[in-house]
Write a protein that holds these residues in place. Structure first.
Motif, PDB file in Angstrom:
ATOM      1  N   ARG A 100    -124.589 -11.319 -25.182  1.00 37.52           N
ATOM      2  CA  ARG A 100    -125.666 -10.988 -26.124  1.00 37.52           C
ATOM      3  C   ARG A 100    -126.412  -9.789 -25.563  1.00 37.52           C
ATOM      4  N   LEU A 152    -121.691   1.650 -33.447  1.00 40.54           N
ATOM      5  CA  LEU A 152    -121.520   0.242 -33.813  1.00 40.54           C
ATOM      6  C   LEU A 152    -121.671   0.052 -35.319  1.00 40.54           C
ATOM      7  N   GLY A 194    -118.448 -10.260 -24.898  1.00 33.66           N
ATOM      8  CA  GLY A 194    -119.134 -11.288 -25.667  1.00 33.66           C
ATOM      9  C   GLY A 194    -120.545 -11.590 -25.227  1.00 33.66           C
ATOM     10  N   ILE A 230    -120.395  -5.756 -24.553  1.00 33.60           N
ATOM     11  CA  ILE A 230    -120.133  -6.158 -25.938  1.00 33.60           C
ATOM     12  C   ILE A 230    -118.730  -6.742 -26.057  1.00 33.60           C
ATOM     13  N   ALA A 231    -117.759  -6.075 -25.436  1.00 31.27           N
ATOM     14  CA  ALA A 231    -116.379  -6.580 -25.474  1.00 31.27           C
ATOM     15  C   ALA A 231    -116.264  -7.933 -24.785  1.00 31.27           C
ATOM     16  N   TYR A 273    -122.292  -0.849 -21.622  1.00 31.55           N
ATOM     17  CA  TYR A 273    -122.624  -1.509 -22.888  1.00 31.55           C
ATOM     18  C   TYR A 273    -121.349  -1.899 -23.627  1.00 31.55           C
ATOM     19  N   ARG A 274    -120.398  -1.020 -23.640  1.00 37.28           N
ATOM     20  CA  ARG A 274    -119.138  -1.326 -24.320  1.00 37.28           C
ATOM     21  C   ARG A 274    -118.435  -2.506 -23.650  1.00 37.28           C
ATOM     22  N   GLU A 290    -123.009  -5.062 -34.906  1.00 35.69           N
ATOM     23  CA  GLU A 290    -121.963  -5.914 -34.349  1.00 35.69           C
ATOM     24  C   GLU A 290    -121.982  -5.757 -32.832  1.00 35.69           C
ATOM     25  N   GLY A 291    -122.518  -6.761 -32.150  1.00 35.09           N
ATOM     26  CA  GLY A 291    -122.528  -6.740 -30.691  1.00 35.09           C
ATOM     27  C   GLY A 291    -123.832  -6.350 -30.056  1.00 35.09           C
TER      28      GLY A 291
END
Length: 472
Positions: free
Chosen positions: A385, A411, A383, A380-381, A376-377, A434-435
């Motif tokens: 969705r 988050l 970009g 998210i990093a 997941y990290r 965020e993310g």
């Protein structure tokens, strides 16, 4: 308790064991060009199918030529302007359960199977109203997918599933070049909480090295297995908070069980068995408020063999199934020779019945990530969705499990918790970070689109648009 071993499972064992007969398979028909392959895979019409305006394709993609491992897919293109719509890959979990049986036939696909399994009728809340849907049966041994090497079915797990799924997608895009460059989203539920982010990670690695990257835009998972410890803690908490177990049993489970262990102690296992045998009662754990199914003989439930959430391999449970019986209809319909012919399925004539879930695969699942939160990290990093949703009356991978797991990401909140609406009714609750976006679906069980199809379609539309769920 371990990662979920059989999400929504129904096992029918037929004829010879799979591992004894799989070596009899042959390689699928080989054709020479993408145009020929696409034409070969085109579905003219399925038996008993209503007339539709969209195109369908199905067939096999070989992901390992050396051992003859091939995955089965079913593509239902968008009802309007398919060339302008994204490609959405749907995966079911288990491990060992079929996306044809569940995702396509009782959740998000365009058809539902009639009660007599004589034909199909339309699903007015199908997700192919806004996207092209690609249902993938993965890994080999699930549904119509197969391997000529019997050992594959006795030694499989997360890693091979992710790598084979990537190989499938790369080769499938070669067969359907009009989808190259198209926006791609990966979706799924339950143990696909592992499959979806793991495939996304493989695509991200592939894209970093490829001159022709896959245009992956995001992922969405529902009631998703995420992190062993927090999933297990959240599951026991859900049981207690929804009055399924006593205060005493809850305290004993919390104080006795080490949720981080791969295999629990005998004392802990006894507590689980006591809770389920003596305190749960005759309920459907996938929707704790759903009435039990009624059989034709007047008995109250359809019993199914299932491996419970996050449990060691050898613990089996009998629980009530869903209404009599979407899986039964699928078992009948997809074993019909005329249906298999129309789907270009079972072309090697494997001598066992098609089943909604493979107990052999499930029993021999030999590697599983303890947590997918690190992925997941990475997503998210990168970009992507990322949306996660939970039907809030599922006790198998409950909303508390998902909230506990996601909280570990720490988050920043972008839009605080609020109710979202569909048809002037609260569809659930959501918070935008965020993310990542998290949403609940009010009154939905483990298979959200099965229980709340209108709300699930609204959720999907908002996800594709990248917009927060409607406030009114």
């Amino acid at each position: 308790m371990k990662a979920i071993k059989m999400a929504k499972a129904q096992i029918f064992l037929h004829t010879l064991p799979l591992f004894l007969v799989i070596t009899l398979n042959l390689s699928p028909l080989v054709v020479t060009s993408p145009q020929q392959e696409e034409a070969h895979d085109r579905i003219t019409a399925l038996p008993g199918q209503p007339k539709v305006s969209f195109q369908q394709f199905s067939g096999y993609v070989t992901v390992n030529q050396a051992v003859g491992r091939a995955l089965f897919y079913w593509l239902t293109e968008a009802t309007t302007l398919p060339l302008s719509k994204p490609l959405v890959v749907w995966l079911n979990g288990g491990p060992g359960c079929s996306s044809v049986a569940y995702g396509a036939s009782e959740e998000i696909g365009p058809f539902r199977i009639n009660r007599t399994a004589s034909g199909l009728h339309l699903n007015k809340f199908s997700w192919n109203s806004v996207a092209n849907l690609l249902f993938l049966e993965t890994p080999a041994g699930v549904g119509f997918s197969y391997s000529n090497r019997s050992a594959d079915l006795l030694d499989t797990g997360d890693r091979r599933t992710a790598k084979d799924s990537l190989a499938f997608l790369i080769r499938w895009l070669e067969r359907f070049p009009r989808y190259k460059g198209r926006e791609v989203y990966i979706t799924g539920e339950s143990y696909a909480g592992h499959y979806v982010p793991q495939l996304a990670r493989e695509i991200m690695i592939y894209n970093s090295k490829s001159k022709h990257p896959i245009n992956l835009k995001g992922i969405m998972v529902g009631n998703a297995v995420t992190d062993n410890y927090y999933d297990n803690l959240g599951t026991v908490t859900y049981w207690w908070s929804h009055a399924m177990i006593s205060d005493k049993t809850y305290r004993q489970l919390i104080n006795t069980c080490d949720f981080r262990r791969q295999k629990e102690s005998d004392e802990c296992e006894s507590l689980y068995s006591y809770a389920m045998d003596q305190e749960f009662g005759n309920i459907d754990q996938y929707n704790i408020y759903a009435p039990p199914c009624n059989n034709s003989d007047g008995s109250t439930t359809t019993r199914q063999t299932i491996r419970l959430p996050h449990r060691p391999h050898k613990i089996l449970r009998q629980i009530s199934g869903y209404d009599p019986c979407t899986e039964k209809y699928a078992e009948i319909y997809y074993n019909r020779p005329d249906v298999q012919k129309a789907l270009h399925a079972n072309i090697t004539k494997i001598p066992y019945m098609w089943t909604a879930c493979s107990e052999l695969l499930n029993r021999n699942w030999n590697d599983t990530d303890v947590s997918v939160l690190p992925i997941y990290r990475q997503m998210i990093a990168g970009g992507l969705r990322v949306w996660v949703f939970s039907g809030d009356v599922d006790s198998v991978v409950p909303v508390t499990a998902t909230r506990y797991s996601l909280a570990q990401l720490k988050l920043t909140t972008k839009i605080p918790w609020y109710p979202w609406y569909v048809k002037k009714q609260v569809g659930g609750w959501t918070e935008v970070y965020e993310g990542l976006t998290f949403a609940t679906v009010r009154g939905a069980g483990h298979e959200v689109p099965l229980f709340k199809p209108r709300a699930a379609l609204q959720l999907f539309k908002s996800f594709l648009r990248g917009e927060p769920l409607p406030r009114s």
